[in-house]
Design an enzyme around this catalytic site. Structure first.
Site, PDB file in Angstrom:
ATOM      1  N   CYS A 114       0.815  -1.220   0.000  1.00  0.00           N
ATOM      2  CA  CYS A 114       0.000   0.000   0.000  1.00  0.00           C
ATOM      3  C   CYS A 114       0.849   1.272   0.000  1.00  0.00           C
ATOM      4  CB  CYS A 114      -0.925   0.012   1.214  1.00  0.00           C
ATOM      5  SG  CYS A 114      -1.903  -1.481   1.347  1.00  0.00           S
ATOM      6  N   HIS A 254      -3.572   6.830   3.026  1.00  0.00           N
ATOM      7  CA  HIS A 254      -3.990   5.568   2.412  1.00  0.00           C
ATOM      8  C   HIS A 254      -5.375   5.206   2.934  1.00  0.00           C
ATOM      9  CE1 HIS A 254      -4.331   1.511   1.203  1.00  0.00           C
ATOM     10  NE2 HIS A 254      -4.024   0.985   2.365  1.00  0.00           N
ATOM     11  N   ASN A 284     -10.367  -0.512  -0.144  1.00  0.00           N
ATOM     12  CA  ASN A 284      -8.913  -0.388  -0.038  1.00  0.00           C
ATOM     13  C   ASN A 284      -8.301  -0.839  -1.368  1.00  0.00           C
ATOM     14  OD1 ASN A 284      -6.190  -0.743   0.459  1.00  0.00           O
ATOM     15  ND2 ASN A 284      -6.467  -1.721   2.447  1.00  0.00           N
TER      16      ASN A 284
HETATM   17  N1  ACO Z   1     -19.299  -9.558   7.834  1.00  0.00           N
HETATM   18  C1  ACO Z   1     -19.870  -9.930   9.002  1.00  0.00           C
HETATM   19  N2  ACO Z   1     -19.148 -10.359  10.038  1.00  0.00           N
HETATM   20  C2  ACO Z   1     -17.817 -10.437   9.882  1.00  0.00           C
HETATM   21  C3  ACO Z   1     -17.173 -10.083   8.700  1.00  0.00           C
HETATM   22  C4  ACO Z   1     -17.966  -9.630   7.636  1.00  0.00           C
HETATM   23  N3  ACO Z   1     -17.457  -9.246   6.450  1.00  0.00           N
HETATM   24  N4  ACO Z   1     -15.846 -10.250   8.865  1.00  0.00           N
HETATM   25  C5  ACO Z   1     -15.661 -10.699  10.113  1.00  0.00           C
HETATM   26  N5  ACO Z   1     -16.860 -10.823  10.741  1.00  0.00           N
HETATM   27  C6  ACO Z   1     -17.126 -11.275  12.090  1.00  0.00           C
HETATM   28  C7  ACO Z   1     -16.061 -12.200  12.624  1.00  0.00           C
HETATM   29  O1  ACO Z   1     -16.285 -13.516  12.184  1.00  0.00           O
HETATM   30  C8  ACO Z   1     -16.234 -12.038  14.105  1.00  0.00           C
HETATM   31  O2  ACO Z   1     -17.316 -12.821  14.504  1.00  0.00           O
HETATM   32  P1  ACO Z   1     -17.271 -13.607  15.924  1.00  0.00           P
HETATM   33  O3  ACO Z   1     -17.153 -12.518  16.969  1.00  0.00           O
HETATM   34  O4  ACO Z   1     -18.569 -14.318  15.934  1.00  0.00           O
HETATM   35  O5  ACO Z   1     -16.066 -14.480  15.861  1.00  0.00           O
HETATM   36  C9  ACO Z   1     -16.654 -10.580  14.256  1.00  0.00           C
HETATM   37  O6  ACO Z   1     -17.109 -10.147  12.961  1.00  0.00           O
HETATM   38  C10 ACO Z   1     -15.521  -9.672  14.705  1.00  0.00           C
HETATM   39  O7  ACO Z   1     -14.395  -9.961  13.876  1.00  0.00           O
HETATM   40  P2  ACO Z   1     -13.049  -9.187  14.073  1.00  0.00           P
HETATM   41  O8  ACO Z   1     -12.066  -9.641  13.043  1.00  0.00           O
HETATM   42  O9  ACO Z   1     -12.651  -9.239  15.506  1.00  0.00           O
HETATM   43  O10 ACO Z   1     -13.552  -7.728  13.698  1.00  0.00           O
HETATM   44  P3  ACO Z   1     -12.871  -6.360  13.977  1.00  0.00           P
HETATM   45  O11 ACO Z   1     -13.790  -5.536  14.775  1.00  0.00           O
HETATM   46  O12 ACO Z   1     -11.433  -6.497  14.405  1.00  0.00           O
HETATM   47  O13 ACO Z   1     -12.861  -5.735  12.506  1.00  0.00           O
HETATM   48  C11 ACO Z   1     -11.420  -5.382  10.633  1.00  0.00           C
HETATM   49  C12 ACO Z   1     -12.197  -6.405  11.450  1.00  0.00           C
HETATM   50  C13 ACO Z   1     -12.399  -4.405  10.003  1.00  0.00           C
HETATM   51  C14 ACO Z   1     -10.693  -6.124   9.517  1.00  0.00           C
HETATM   52  C15 ACO Z   1     -10.434  -4.656  11.572  1.00  0.00           C
HETATM   53  O14 ACO Z   1      -9.632  -5.568  12.254  1.00  0.00           O
HETATM   54  C16 ACO Z   1      -9.566  -3.706  10.839  1.00  0.00           C
HETATM   55  O15 ACO Z   1     -10.019  -2.677  10.407  1.00  0.00           O
HETATM   56  N6  ACO Z   1      -8.259  -4.014  10.692  1.00  0.00           N
HETATM   57  C17 ACO Z   1      -7.379  -3.242   9.885  1.00  0.00           C
HETATM   58  C18 ACO Z   1      -7.198  -4.011   8.676  1.00  0.00           C
HETATM   59  C19 ACO Z   1      -7.005  -3.211   7.448  1.00  0.00           C
HETATM   60  O16 ACO Z   1      -7.306  -2.054   7.319  1.00  0.00           O
HETATM   61  N7  ACO Z   1      -6.489  -3.927   6.470  1.00  0.00           N
HETATM   62  C20 ACO Z   1      -6.302  -3.409   5.184  1.00  0.00           C
HETATM   63  C21 ACO Z   1      -5.067  -3.955   4.599  1.00  0.00           C
HETATM   64  S1  ACO Z   1      -3.671  -3.229   5.319  1.00  0.00           S
HETATM   65  C22 ACO Z   1      -3.704  -1.711   4.903  1.00  0.00           C
HETATM   66  O17 ACO Z   1      -4.088  -1.363   3.820  1.00  0.00           O
HETATM   67  C23 ACO Z   1      -3.266  -0.787   5.891  1.00  0.00           C
END
Ligand code: ACO
Length: 327
Positions: A114, A254, A284
Site C-alpha cells: 500500500c 492511504h 482499499n
Molecule cells: N461480515 C460480518 N461479520 C464479519 C465479517 C464480515 N465481512 N468479517 C468478520 N466478521 C465477524 C467475525 O467472524 C467475528 O465474529 P465472531 O465474533 O462471531 O467471531 C466478528 O465479525 C468480529 O471480527 P473481528 O475480526 O474481531 O472484527 P474487527 O472488529 O477487528 O474488525 C477489521 C475487522 C475491520 C478487519 C479490523 O480488524 C480492521 O479494520 N483491521 C485493519 C485491517 C485493514 O485495514 N487492512 C487493510 C489492509 S492493510 C492496509 O491497507 C493498511
C-alpha cells in the site's frame, strides 16, 4: 541552485463494474451494516478479465499525461507500485511503456504494497532533484479482487481494484515535494501476506487448497500497527518541515479503513474537511489508493496552489511512509 520535484498532472481509473455491500450480501455471509460500521466502505470496483492491472494503469496514466500536457514519448521513467502485476515478468511498468509508446522511458515495478505510490514518488523526487528536466510517471495500480479469498469474509469485503498516476517533473521554485519518509518492518510480515505465487512455495494442489494464493490478514494486528506507524510518520514529516498539524491543508492518507482515518484525524486534531476521504467509494485499493485520492482532490478543486499537503501510507511488509508537499 536546488531543484524541486512537482506533480504537474494526476489521473485515476477504476473498472466499470461496481459491487456494493448489498451485492455482497447475496454472495457471502455479511451485511452492509457490518462493513460500513467496521470500515466505512460502501462499494468497490471489480475488474473484469479484460481489465488487467496494466490496462487500469494505462488509462490512469493517459489522464495524468493529458493534465500535465506531457507526451508519453517525452517520459524518462515509469515506476509502478503494485502487488498484483499482470504476471511476474514483464513488469506492469514495461506493459504501460509499450501501450503508451513511451519509447525513451526506463520502466520498473516497485513492491511496497500500500506504500508503493509514496515509495515511487520518493524515487521520482530523487531523480528529478538530480535532473530538473526529467519527466517521471509514478503509478499505483492494483487488481486485488484476484488475490482475495471470496470465502474469507473478514478480508474480501475490504479491497477494490483501480489505478492512479502522477506526472513528476522539476522546477527551481521552492515548492512541490518538500520531504519524503520511508519505513519498513519485515519482522511483522506474517500479519499481512500472500504466501504463495512467489518462489517460496511451489504452486501445488496442496498449496492452493490451503488458500495460500490469497491475502491473509490478522486484522487487529494490522490495525494496531497501522495507527501507530501512521501517527509516528506523520509527526516525523511535520517535524522535518517545521509544521504543526494546523499547517497541514490536506491530509491524503492511504484509504484502508475509516476507523484508521478517524483515529489519525483525532490524534492530530484536524478538522474533517482537512482529511480527504473516498474509501466509501473504492474500498482499499492498496498502492492505488493515494493516487486515486490525490486525483479526486485535484480535479474537485480541493487542492490549490500553495497548499501544504501531507500524504501518508501503511501496508503489508510492513511498509509505511510519508511525503510532504507544497502543492
Ligand atoms: N461480515 C460480518 N461479520 C464479519 C465479517 C464480515 N465481512 N468479517 C468478520 N466478521 C465477524 C467475525 O467472524 C467475528 O465474529 P465472531 O465474533 O462471531 O467471531 C466478528 O465479525 C468480529 O471480527 P473481528 O475480526 O474481531 O472484527 P474487527 O472488529 O477487528 O474488525 C477489521 C475487522 C475491520 C478487519 C479490523 O480488524 C480492521 O479494520 N483491521 C485493519 C485491517 C485493514 O485495514 N487492512 C487493510 C489492509 S492493510 C492496509 O491497507 C493498511
Amino acid at each position: 541552485m536546488a531543484n524541486y520535484a512537482v506533480i504537474t498532472g494526476t489521473g485515476a481509473f477504476v473498472p466499470s463494474r461496481v459491487v456494493t455491500n448489498k451485492d455482497l450480501e447475496w454472495e457471502i455471509d455479511t451485511t452492509d451494516e457490518w462493513i460500513r460500521t467496521r470500515t466505512g466502505i460502501r462499494q468497490r470496483y471489480i475488474a473484469s478479465d479484460e481489465e488487467p492491472n496494466s490496462y487500469l494503469a494505462v488509462q490512469a496514466s493517459k489522464k495524468a499525461l493529458e493534465m500535465a500536457d506531457v507526451r508519453a514519448a517525452d517520459l524518462d521513467l515509469i515506476i509502478v507500485g503494485t502487488l498484483t502485476p499482470d504476471m511476474p515478468m514483464p513488469s506492469v511498468a514495461c506493459l504501460v511503456q509499450k501501450e503508451l509508446g513511451a519509447a525513451r522511458a526506463g520502466a520498473f515495478d516497485l513492491s511496497a504494497t500500500c506504500s508503493g505510490f509514496l515509495y515511487g514518488l520518493s524515487i521520482a523526487d530523487k531523480f528529478v532533484r538530480d535532473r530538473r528536466r526529467m519527466k517521471v510517471l509514478v503509478i499505483g495500480s492494483e487488481v486485488l479482487s484476484r488475490r482475495v479469498n471470496w470465502d474469507d469474509r473478514s478480508t474480501c469485503v475490504l479491497f477494490g481494484d483501480g489505478a492512479g498516476a502522477a506526472v513528476v517533473t522539476g522546477t527551481r521554485e521552492p515548492r512541490g515535494i518538500l520531504s519524503t519518509h520511508l519505513h519498513a518492518d519485515g519482522r511483522l510480515w506474517e500479519f499481512l501476506t500472500i504466501r504463495a505465487l512467489g518462489t517460496a512455495h511451489p504452486v501445488t494442489p496442496e498449496i492452493l487448497d490451503k488458500g495460500w494464493q490469497y491475502i491473509e490478514m490478522s486484522g487487529r494486528d494490522v490495525f494496531k500497527n497501522a495507527v501507530r506507524a501512521l501517527e509516528s510518520v506523520t509527526w516525523e514529516a511535520l517535524k522535518a518541515n517545521a509544521w504543526t498539524p494546523e499547517d497541514v491543508d490536506l491530509l491524503v492518507c492511504h484509504q484502508a479503513n475509516m476507523r484508521i482515518l478517524d483515529y489519525l484525524r483525532e490524534r492530530l486534531g484536524l478538522p474533517e474537511e482537512k482529511v480527504f476521504i473516498n474509501i466509501h467509494k473504492y474500498g482499499n485499493t492498496s498502492a492505488a489508493s493515494i493516487p486515486i485520492a490525490l486525483d479526486e482532490a485535484n480535479r474537485s478543486g480541493k487542492l490549490r496552489p500553495g497548499m501544504n499537503v501531507l500524504m501518508v501510507s501503511f501496508g503489508g511488509g510492513f511498509t509505511w511512509g510519508a511525503v510532504a508537499m507544497k502543492w
